[in-house]
Design a protein around this motif. Structure first.
Motif, mmCIF file in Angstrom:
data_model
loop_
_atom_site.group_PDB
_atom_site.id
_atom_site.type_symbol
_atom_site.label_atom_id
_atom_site.label_comp_id
_atom_site.label_asym_id
_atom_site.label_seq_id
_atom_site.Cartn_x
_atom_site.Cartn_y
_atom_site.Cartn_z
ATOM 1 N N PHE A 61 16.728 5.210 -8.640
ATOM 2 C CA PHE A 61 17.646 4.282 -7.698
ATOM 3 C C PHE A 61 18.532 5.108 -6.823
ATOM 4 O O PHE A 61 18.485 4.887 -5.569
ATOM 5 N N ASP A 62 19.541 6.039 -7.445
ATOM 6 C CA ASP A 62 19.995 6.790 -6.789
ATOM 7 C C ASP A 62 19.676 7.624 -5.485
ATOM 8 O O ASP A 62 20.170 7.674 -4.374
ATOM 9 N N MET A 63 18.602 8.065 -5.752
ATOM 10 C CA MET A 63 17.816 9.094 -4.649
ATOM 11 C C MET A 63 17.399 8.170 -3.488
ATOM 12 O O MET A 63 17.300 8.263 -2.689
ATOM 13 N N SER A 64 16.677 6.895 -4.056
ATOM 14 C CA SER A 64 16.257 5.973 -3.194
ATOM 15 C C SER A 64 17.253 5.362 -1.993
ATOM 16 O O SER A 64 16.921 5.398 -0.913
ATOM 17 N N VAL A 65 18.431 4.976 -2.707
ATOM 18 C CA VAL A 65 19.358 4.740 -1.848
ATOM 19 C C VAL A 65 19.626 5.861 -0.837
ATOM 20 O O VAL A 65 19.819 5.571 0.277
ATOM 21 N N GLY A 66 19.853 7.060 -1.117
ATOM 22 C CA GLY A 66 20.145 8.124 -0.022
ATOM 23 C C GLY A 66 19.068 8.269 0.734
ATOM 24 O O GLY A 66 19.344 8.348 1.995
ATOM 25 N N MET A 67 17.919 8.367 0.224
ATOM 26 C CA MET A 67 16.847 8.694 1.201
ATOM 27 C C MET A 67 16.388 7.367 2.092
ATOM 28 O O MET A 67 16.104 7.557 3.145
ATOM 29 N N GLY A 68 16.426 6.122 1.416
ATOM 30 C CA GLY A 68 16.216 4.909 2.440
ATOM 31 C C GLY A 68 17.474 4.815 3.315
ATOM 32 O O GLY A 68 16.906 4.481 4.571
ATOM 33 N N ALA A 69 18.557 5.039 3.147
ATOM 34 C CA ALA A 69 19.683 5.103 4.203
ATOM 35 C C ALA A 69 19.406 6.112 5.201
ATOM 36 O O ALA A 69 19.526 5.553 6.330
ATOM 37 N N TRP A 70 18.889 7.119 4.805
ATOM 38 C CA TRP A 70 18.449 8.285 5.986
ATOM 39 C C TRP A 70 17.489 7.662 6.981
ATOM 40 O O TRP A 70 17.584 7.902 7.767
ATOM 41 N N MET A 71 16.603 7.169 6.150
ATOM 42 C CA MET A 71 15.207 6.677 6.750
ATOM 43 C C MET A 71 15.531 5.625 7.809
ATOM 44 O O MET A 71 15.187 5.622 8.850
ATOM 45 N N ARG A 72 16.269 4.738 7.401
ATOM 46 C CA ARG A 72 16.941 3.845 8.463
ATOM 47 C C ARG A 72 17.572 4.107 9.477
ATOM 48 O O ARG A 72 17.373 3.762 10.672
#
Length: 137
Positions: A61-72
């Protein structure tokens, strides 16, 4: 005599692709470390030794938040962003039964999941080459 080397459009495209892969990995690890530290500071840390499934899910989840935020931030649509976030969870889920039956332990779960994550990310990126080579955002 001088020789000039120019980067072809194809070369730039693959360069953007590679840069984006590296950026996503950096964002993923930044999310893992920053949110993990916040969780621990708030007393919500999870032990890999005691609760390996919950530990992995929290870390994914933590990795997803960081990566997802950067992708957006980079302008990606929701579909590829969520697809990439799902990949953070995908390698571990098939391993849970092996963990529950004692075939593997939490350390093996962590190692195999992390190793599996990177080629899965690369495969998803190759399937959406225009998305990740900078052509559609």
């Amino acid at each position: 005599m001088t020789t000039t080397t120019t980067t072809t459009p194809t070369g730039r495209r693959w360069g953007r692709f590679a840069l984006h892969y590296v950026e996503m990995i950096i964002a993923m690890f930044a999310g893992m470390f920053l949110i993990g530290m916040l969780r621990s500071a708030a007393g919500l840390g999870v032990s890999l030794a005691e609760q390996p499934e919950l530990w992995y899910l929290a870390m994914a989840f933590d990795m997803s938040v960081g990566m997802g935020a950067w992708m957006r931030v980079r302008g990606h649509r929701w579909a590829p962003t969520l697809e990439m976030c799902a990949i953070m969870f995908a390698p571990a889920v098939p391993l849970f039964p092996l963990l529950w039956t004692g075939v593997i332990d939490g350390d093996v779960l962590m190692l195999v999941s992390h190793v599996g994550m990177f080629p899965l990310m690369l495969a998803a990126m190759l399937l959406r080459l225009d998305e990740y080579a900078g052509c559609r955002h």
